[in-house]
Design a protein around this motif. Structure first.
Motif, PDB file in Angstrom:
ATOM      1  N   ALA A  94      60.611  22.826  -7.153  1.00 14.04           N
ATOM      2  CA  ALA A  94      61.018  24.074  -7.667  1.00 14.04           C
ATOM      3  C   ALA A  94      61.731  23.871  -9.132  1.00 14.04           C
ATOM      4  O   ALA A  94      61.267  25.066  -9.720  1.00 14.04           O
ATOM      5  CB  ALA A  94      61.983  24.471  -6.673  1.00 14.04           C
ATOM      6  N   THR A  95      62.227  23.023  -9.250  1.00 17.67           N
ATOM      7  CA  THR A  95      62.806  23.079 -10.724  1.00 17.67           C
ATOM      8  C   THR A  95      61.664  22.891 -11.861  1.00 17.67           C
ATOM      9  O   THR A  95      61.878  23.576 -12.875  1.00 17.67           O
ATOM     10  CB  THR A  95      63.581  21.875 -11.038  1.00 17.67           C
ATOM     11  OG1 THR A  95      64.792  21.834 -10.118  1.00 17.67           O
ATOM     12  CG2 THR A  95      64.346  21.748 -12.470  1.00 17.67           C
ATOM     13  N   VAL A  96      60.588  21.943 -11.544  1.00 15.23           N
ATOM     14  CA  VAL A  96      59.705  22.009 -12.488  1.00 15.23           C
ATOM     15  C   VAL A  96      58.882  23.179 -12.622  1.00 15.23           C
ATOM     16  O   VAL A  96      58.288  23.630 -13.379  1.00 15.23           O
ATOM     17  CB  VAL A  96      58.736  20.699 -12.022  1.00 15.23           C
ATOM     18  CG1 VAL A  96      57.214  20.872 -12.851  1.00 15.23           C
ATOM     19  CG2 VAL A  96      59.499  19.558 -12.264  1.00 15.23           C
ATOM     20  N   SER A  97      58.590  23.760 -11.287  1.00 13.21           N
ATOM     21  CA  SER A  97      57.595  24.865 -11.451  1.00 13.21           C
ATOM     22  C   SER A  97      58.282  26.245 -12.205  1.00 13.21           C
ATOM     23  O   SER A  97      57.578  27.119 -12.553  1.00 13.21           O
ATOM     24  CB  SER A  97      57.423  25.589  -9.837  1.00 13.21           C
ATOM     25  OG  SER A  97      58.323  25.742  -9.152  1.00 13.21           O
ATOM     26  N   LEU A  98      59.447  26.338 -12.203  1.00 12.26           N
ATOM     27  CA  LEU A  98      60.363  27.300 -12.624  1.00 12.26           C
ATOM     28  C   LEU A  98      60.760  27.075 -14.192  1.00 12.26           C
ATOM     29  O   LEU A  98      61.021  27.910 -14.948  1.00 12.26           O
ATOM     30  CB  LEU A  98      61.784  27.449 -11.943  1.00 12.26           C
ATOM     31  CG  LEU A  98      61.614  28.163 -10.476  1.00 12.26           C
ATOM     32  CD1 LEU A  98      62.903  28.122  -9.887  1.00 12.26           C
ATOM     33  CD2 LEU A  98      60.893  29.452 -10.405  1.00 12.26           C
ATOM     34  N   ALA A  99      60.358  25.792 -14.687  1.00 10.92           N
ATOM     35  CA  ALA A  99      60.539  25.506 -16.070  1.00 10.92           C
ATOM     36  C   ALA A  99      59.723  26.406 -16.996  1.00 10.92           C
ATOM     37  O   ALA A  99      58.757  26.496 -16.669  1.00 10.92           O
ATOM     38  CB  ALA A  99      60.535  23.994 -16.372  1.00 10.92           C
ATOM     39  N   PRO A 100      59.998  26.857 -18.305  1.00  8.28           N
ATOM     40  CA  PRO A 100      59.292  27.679 -18.835  1.00  8.28           C
ATOM     41  C   PRO A 100      58.205  26.357 -19.680  1.00  8.28           C
ATOM     42  O   PRO A 100      58.639  25.314 -19.961  1.00  8.28           O
ATOM     43  CB  PRO A 100      60.168  28.058 -20.028  1.00  8.28           C
ATOM     44  CG  PRO A 100      61.297  27.469 -20.050  1.00  8.28           C
ATOM     45  CD  PRO A 100      61.488  26.644 -18.633  1.00  8.28           C
TER      46      PRO A 100
END
Length: 65
Positions: free
Chosen positions: A44-50
Motif C-alpha cells: 500500500a505504501t509503494v502504491s500510494l507513493a508519487p
C-alpha cells in the motif's frame, strides 16, 4: 457367493485424534499473520507513493549527491 449389504458393513466413524496440537502452532499462525499484514502495508505504501517524475526536485536532489 453372497452379496454384501450395507446392513452387514460396520458403521463408519470419524477417527478421534488423541494427539494434542503442536505447542508452537499459535506462534506460527501469529508470524504468518504478521507477515501478511506487513506485506500489505508495504504494498500500500509503494502504491500510494508519487512517481519520481512527479516533481523535478527529486531528480535534482539525487543528482547533487
Amino acid at each position: 457367493m453372497s452379496a454384501h449389504t450395507y446392513a452387514a458393513m460396520p458403521p463408519i466413524e470419524m477417527a478421534s485424534s488423541s494427539t494434542t496440537a503442536h505447542t508452537l502452532r499459535p506462534v506460527f499462525v501469529t508470524v504468518i499473520t504478521l507477515k501478511i499484514v506487513v506485506s500489505a502495508f508495504l504494498l500500500a505504501t509503494v502504491s500510494l507513493a508519487p512517481p519520481v517524475s512527479a516533481e523535478t526536485r527529486y531528480m535534482t536532489v539525487a543528482a547533487a549527491n
